[in-house]
Write a protein that holds these residues in place. Structure first.
Motif, mmCIF file in Angstrom:
data_model
loop_
_atom_site.group_PDB
_atom_site.id
_atom_site.type_symbol
_atom_site.label_atom_id
_atom_site.label_comp_id
_atom_site.label_asym_id
_atom_site.label_seq_id
_atom_site.Cartn_x
_atom_site.Cartn_y
_atom_site.Cartn_z
ATOM 1 N N ASN A 197 85.610 31.025 58.169
ATOM 2 C CA ASN A 197 86.580 31.354 57.131
ATOM 3 C C ASN A 197 85.885 31.971 55.934
ATOM 4 O O ASN A 197 86.403 32.905 55.300
ATOM 5 C CB ASN A 197 87.353 30.098 56.724
ATOM 6 C CG ASN A 197 88.517 30.417 55.807
ATOM 7 O OD1 ASN A 197 88.385 30.367 54.590
ATOM 8 N ND2 ASN A 197 89.657 30.731 56.397
ATOM 9 N N ARG A 225 85.049 35.563 56.861
ATOM 10 C CA ARG A 225 86.255 36.405 56.729
ATOM 11 C C ARG A 225 86.509 36.764 55.283
ATOM 12 O O ARG A 225 86.802 37.924 54.948
ATOM 13 C CB ARG A 225 87.477 35.666 57.272
ATOM 14 C CG ARG A 225 87.638 35.667 58.766
ATOM 15 C CD ARG A 225 88.847 34.855 59.159
ATOM 16 N NE ARG A 225 90.074 35.404 58.603
ATOM 17 C CZ ARG A 225 91.175 34.693 58.379
ATOM 18 N NH1 ARG A 225 91.191 33.393 58.623
ATOM 19 N NH2 ARG A 225 92.256 35.275 57.903
ATOM 20 N N ASN A 267 80.991 27.888 51.881
ATOM 21 C CA ASN A 267 81.714 27.387 53.056
ATOM 22 C C ASN A 267 80.787 26.744 54.081
ATOM 23 O O ASN A 267 81.176 25.805 54.770
ATOM 24 C CB ASN A 267 82.514 28.521 53.707
ATOM 25 C CG ASN A 267 83.842 28.746 53.018
ATOM 26 O OD1 ASN A 267 83.929 28.740 51.794
ATOM 27 N ND2 ASN A 267 84.888 28.935 53.790
ATOM 28 N N GLU A 282 87.311 33.633 64.711
ATOM 29 C CA GLU A 282 87.348 32.250 64.224
ATOM 30 C C GLU A 282 88.099 31.344 65.196
ATOM 31 O O GLU A 282 87.662 30.234 65.514
ATOM 32 C CB GLU A 282 88.018 32.215 62.849
ATOM 33 C CG GLU A 282 88.144 30.833 62.234
ATOM 34 C CD GLU A 282 88.891 30.863 60.925
ATOM 35 O OE1 GLU A 282 89.510 29.832 60.584
ATOM 36 O OE2 GLU A 282 88.875 31.907 60.235
ATOM 37 N N ARG A 337 89.828 36.633 62.132
ATOM 38 C CA ARG A 337 90.648 35.459 62.464
ATOM 39 C C ARG A 337 90.607 35.189 63.968
ATOM 40 O O ARG A 337 90.550 34.037 64.399
ATOM 41 C CB ARG A 337 92.095 35.695 62.017
ATOM 42 C CG ARG A 337 93.046 34.544 62.313
ATOM 43 C CD ARG A 337 92.704 33.331 61.463
ATOM 44 N NE ARG A 337 93.650 32.255 61.677
ATOM 45 C CZ ARG A 337 93.386 31.129 62.336
ATOM 46 N NH1 ARG A 337 92.179 30.931 62.855
ATOM 47 N NH2 ARG A 337 94.301 30.182 62.465
#
Length: 245
Positions: free
Chosen positions: A174, A177, A133, A236, A233
């Motif tokens: 992301n 996570r 990512n 983020e 989240r």
């Protein structure tokens, strides 16, 4: 109500799921008769120790993975090292593709049993999502934006820190996570190599045929994974620059 509608669905819906499952479990716990072994395992003193150990495994492994994977991902997007990207990603993919139990057991032959071995196994297993990512997030930054920042006098380092990384934050976080959720679930397997975790409840439930203990362990792991995913989240969302989706 209008403000709630503006929030992404998962930001407010996921805690509702957590609350429903948690309340349902508490109601079931209070109305169920447990054996002496189940009561001892699910007693607050023992459960707190097990839960803290599980969170410690997850957090330590995540910090190590972040320290390794994000700088490595950044380095692999620089022109001097980008040719090594396929090699690094494929090596990281080996850890992800290998069965988690087999990976942990394999490391016991090298490092023995216990917390340290569990951390090493978890780190190897969770590197890929963050590494990939980070690379994807930096690669998707518009090249014209980078050229514009260089055109106004930004150095390569300043462009990376003030332009590329902020724009790549949503994708990178992301990946973090994803790694966190993977680690919460995989950490349950560390009980097989002598590291305390919520997996102890599950393995004890299976070994002694105590389905209530097994169910409790599975629900607690699920709740922990959902809670950490939701907190991730929120981070983020807070760290994403305005105007970047």
């Amino acid at each position: 109500m209008t403000r709630l509608r503006r929030l992404p669905l998962d930001v407010w819906f996921e805690p509702l799921i957590i609350a429903v499952i948690g309340i349902g479990y508490l109601l079931w716990y209070r109305s169920t008769t447990f054996t002496a072994t189940e009561q001892a395992s699910l007693g607050w003193d023992n459960l707190r120790t097990t839960l803290v150990a599980h969170i410690e495994l997850t957090v330590v492994a995540t910090v190590i993975v972040v320290v390794i994977a994000i700088p490595l991902g950044i380095a692999l997007t620089r022109p001097a090292l980008e040719r090594f990207e396929p090699i690094a990603v494929n090596i990281a993919n080996v850890g992800q593709a290998a069965p988690a139990v087999g990976l942990l057991v394999l490391f016991t032959f090298w490092l023995g049993t216990g917390f340290r071995t569990a951390i090493v196994g978890l780190v190897v297993y969770a590197v890929l999502p963050i590494l990939q990512n980070t690379i994807v997030g930096l690669r998707q930054v518009d090249q014209r934006t980078i050229e514009a920042s260089r055109g106004i006098g930004y150095s390569g380092t300043r462009t990376l820190l003030q332009v590329e990384l902020p724009l790549a934050v949503p994708v990178i976080l992301n990946g973090v996570r994803t790694a966190l959720v993977i680690l919460v679930g995989t950490a349950t397997l560390s009980t097989f190599i002598g590291a305390t975790s919520l997996g102890t409840l599950i393995t004890t439930g299976v070994t002694l045929f105590l389905p209530k203990l097994l169910i409790s362990g599975a629900i607690l792991v699920g709740l922990l994974a959902l809670t950490i995913d939701w907190l991730g989240r929120l981070v983020e969302l807070a760290a994403t620059p305005r105007g970047v989706s």
